[in-house]
Design a protein around this motif. Structure first.
Motif, PDB file in Angstrom:
ATOM      1  N   THR A   1       0.762  -1.196   0.125  1.00 13.37           N
ATOM      2  CA  THR A   1       0.176   0.094   0.037  1.00 13.37           C
ATOM      3  C   THR A   1       0.864   1.313   0.027  1.00 13.37           C
ATOM      4  O   THR A   1       1.602   1.454   0.799  1.00 13.37           O
ATOM      5  CB  THR A   1      -0.923   0.313   1.262  1.00 13.37           C
ATOM      6  N   PRO A   2       0.794   2.048  -0.895  1.00 15.85           N
ATOM      7  CA  PRO A   2       1.471   3.094  -1.144  1.00 15.85           C
ATOM      8  C   PRO A   2       1.351   4.413  -0.075  1.00 15.85           C
ATOM      9  O   PRO A   2       0.111   4.488   0.452  1.00 15.85           O
ATOM     10  CB  PRO A   2       1.290   3.718  -2.591  1.00 15.85           C
ATOM     11  N   LEU A   3       2.459   4.888   0.575  1.00 14.38           N
ATOM     12  CA  LEU A   3       2.165   5.840   1.665  1.00 14.38           C
ATOM     13  C   LEU A   3       2.043   7.250   1.019  1.00 14.38           C
ATOM     14  O   LEU A   3       1.280   8.195   1.463  1.00 14.38           O
ATOM     15  CB  LEU A   3       3.426   5.964   2.524  1.00 14.38           C
ATOM     16  N   MET A   4       2.458   7.307  -0.092  1.00 12.88           N
ATOM     17  CA  MET A   4       2.356   8.649  -0.810  1.00 12.88           C
ATOM     18  C   MET A   4       2.567   8.327  -2.396  1.00 12.88           C
ATOM     19  O   MET A   4       3.075   7.409  -3.179  1.00 12.88           O
ATOM     20  CB  MET A   4       3.728   9.524  -0.653  1.00 12.88           C
ATOM     21  N   ARG A   5       1.753   8.992  -3.044  1.00 18.63           N
ATOM     22  CA  ARG A   5       1.752   8.871  -4.656  1.00 18.63           C
ATOM     23  C   ARG A   5       1.769  10.398  -5.011  1.00 18.63           C
ATOM     24  O   ARG A   5       1.079  11.456  -4.869  1.00 18.63           O
ATOM     25  CB  ARG A   5       0.459   8.077  -5.289  1.00 18.63           C
ATOM     26  N   ARG A   6       2.744  10.703  -5.958  1.00 22.41           N
ATOM     27  CA  ARG A   6       2.946  12.321  -6.323  1.00 22.41           C
ATOM     28  C   ARG A   6       3.121  12.238  -7.967  1.00 22.41           C
ATOM     29  O   ARG A   6       3.978  11.349  -8.451  1.00 22.41           O
ATOM     30  CB  ARG A   6       3.942  12.893  -5.705  1.00 22.41           C
ATOM     31  N   VAL A   7       2.263  12.972  -8.728  1.00 18.07           N
ATOM     32  CA  VAL A   7       2.912  13.127 -10.063  1.00 18.07           C
ATOM     33  C   VAL A   7       3.477  14.526 -10.218  1.00 18.07           C
ATOM     34  O   VAL A   7       2.966  15.384  -9.817  1.00 18.07           O
ATOM     35  CB  VAL A   7       1.581  13.023 -11.112  1.00 18.07           C
ATOM     36  N   ILE A   8       4.614  14.441 -10.702  1.00 17.12           N
ATOM     37  CA  ILE A   8       5.685  15.854 -10.820  1.00 17.12           C
ATOM     38  C   ILE A   8       5.700  16.078 -12.363  1.00 17.12           C
ATOM     39  O   ILE A   8       6.163  15.320 -13.017  1.00 17.12           O
ATOM     40  CB  ILE A   8       6.840  15.573  -9.998  1.00 17.12           C
ATOM     41  N   ASP A   9       5.283  17.275 -12.577  1.00 19.97           N
ATOM     42  CA  ASP A   9       5.646  17.860 -13.840  1.00 19.97           C
ATOM     43  C   ASP A   9       6.713  18.860 -13.916  1.00 19.97           C
ATOM     44  O   ASP A   9       6.687  19.719 -12.978  1.00 19.97           O
ATOM     45  CB  ASP A   9       4.377  18.456 -14.713  1.00 19.97           C
ATOM     46  N   ALA A  10       7.645  18.563 -14.610  1.00 18.96           N
ATOM     47  CA  ALA A  10       8.815  19.378 -14.517  1.00 18.96           C
ATOM     48  C   ALA A  10       9.297  19.719 -15.980  1.00 18.96           C
ATOM     49  O   ALA A  10       9.156  18.951 -16.667  1.00 18.96           O
ATOM     50  CB  ALA A  10       9.985  18.996 -13.725  1.00 18.96           C
ATOM     51  N   GLU A  11      10.009  20.870 -16.286  1.00 14.03           N
ATOM     52  CA  GLU A  11      10.313  21.580 -17.574  1.00 14.03           C
ATOM     53  C   GLU A  11      11.753  21.684 -17.669  1.00 14.03           C
ATOM     54  O   GLU A  11      12.558  21.929 -16.582  1.00 14.03           O
ATOM     55  CB  GLU A  11       9.550  22.805 -17.807  1.00 14.03           C
ATOM     56  N   GLY A  12      12.487  21.411 -18.513  1.00 11.89           N
ATOM     57  CA  GLY A  12      14.082  21.868 -18.796  1.00 11.89           C
ATOM     58  C   GLY A  12      13.851  22.652 -20.249  1.00 11.89           C
ATOM     59  O   GLY A  12      13.176  22.404 -21.064  1.00 11.89           O
ATOM     60  N   SER A  13      14.758  23.403 -20.507  1.00 10.79           N
ATOM     61  CA  SER A  13      14.977  23.920 -21.873  1.00 10.79           C
ATOM     62  C   SER A  13      16.654  24.322 -22.450  1.00 10.79           C
ATOM     63  O   SER A  13      17.393  23.980 -21.257  1.00 10.79           O
ATOM     64  CB  SER A  13      14.273  25.454 -21.804  1.00 10.79           C
ATOM     65  N   ALA A  14      16.848  24.436 -23.309  1.00 12.28           N
ATOM     66  CA  ALA A  14      18.211  24.511 -23.739  1.00 12.28           C
ATOM     67  C   ALA A  14      18.090  25.725 -25.079  1.00 12.28           C
ATOM     68  O   ALA A  14      17.284  25.576 -25.949  1.00 12.28           O
ATOM     69  CB  ALA A  14      18.559  23.398 -24.236  1.00 12.28           C
ATOM     70  N   LYS A  15      18.814  26.613 -24.969  1.00  9.42           N
ATOM     71  CA  LYS A  15      18.986  27.647 -25.943  1.00  9.42           C
ATOM     72  C   LYS A  15      19.926  27.278 -27.100  1.00  9.42           C
ATOM     73  O   LYS A  15      20.802  26.450 -27.056  1.00  9.42           O
ATOM     74  CB  LYS A  15      19.441  28.864 -25.256  1.00  9.42           C
TER      75      LYS A  15
END
Length: 159
Positions: free
Chosen positions: A108-122
């Protein structure tokens, strides 16, 4: 393929996590799914194993695998989505990754998180589009790992 070293948390980020502040826990990385192997003729991807290694290294650098642990946890990750602009001077990539934290030996999970993150390169970082994409992908994964490490560092047992 995306580089493990470039996906793990940067040294200046892990410097804020001290042994004294770390919870007395040991978090091991369980399964990582949803990644894809890179075809050398196509754009870079994140493989399950490379993401797993970057996550493991980041947890270790953040002092979240104490040998004096009072509690042991397992962290699973599923790479849900990787999105990017298909062309441009600046490449932007976003990763959506679901994390589940389990007490060792529990289903049984104690925690569930969906994380959205961004990265960029110029363009100034590389004039080759595939290289800019790879940099943005690695930065997105690194930012995603940084966010879950911050969540885990302050985790109090409640989701």
């Amino acid at each position: 393929p995306a580089s493990v070293q470039n996906m793990q948390m940067a040294e200046d980020e892990t410097a804020g996590f001290s042994e004294e502040q770390a919870p007395l826990v040991s978090i091991v990385v369980g399964t990582v799914t949803g990644g894809k192997e890179t075809n050398p003729l196509l754009k870079s991807n994140i493989s399950d194993e490379d993401f797993r290694l970057a996550l493991m290294d980041s947890l270790a650098e953040s002092k979240l695998n104490s040998s004096k642990a009072l509690q042991e946890y397992v962290l699973n990750a599923e790479i849900l989505d990787v999105k990017s602009n298909s062309f441009g001077i600046t490449f932007k990539v976003s990763t959506s990754i679901a994390y589940e934290l389990f007490e060792n030996q529990s289903s049984t999970p104690l925690m569930r998180r969906v994380i959205d993150a961004e990265g960029s390169a110029k363009f100034s970082e590389s004039w080759v589009g595939m290289n800019r994409y790879k940099l943005a992908l690695e930065r997105s994964a690194q930012n995603n790992i940084s966010e879950i490490v911050e969540v885990l560092f302050t985790f109090d047992g409640e989701s």
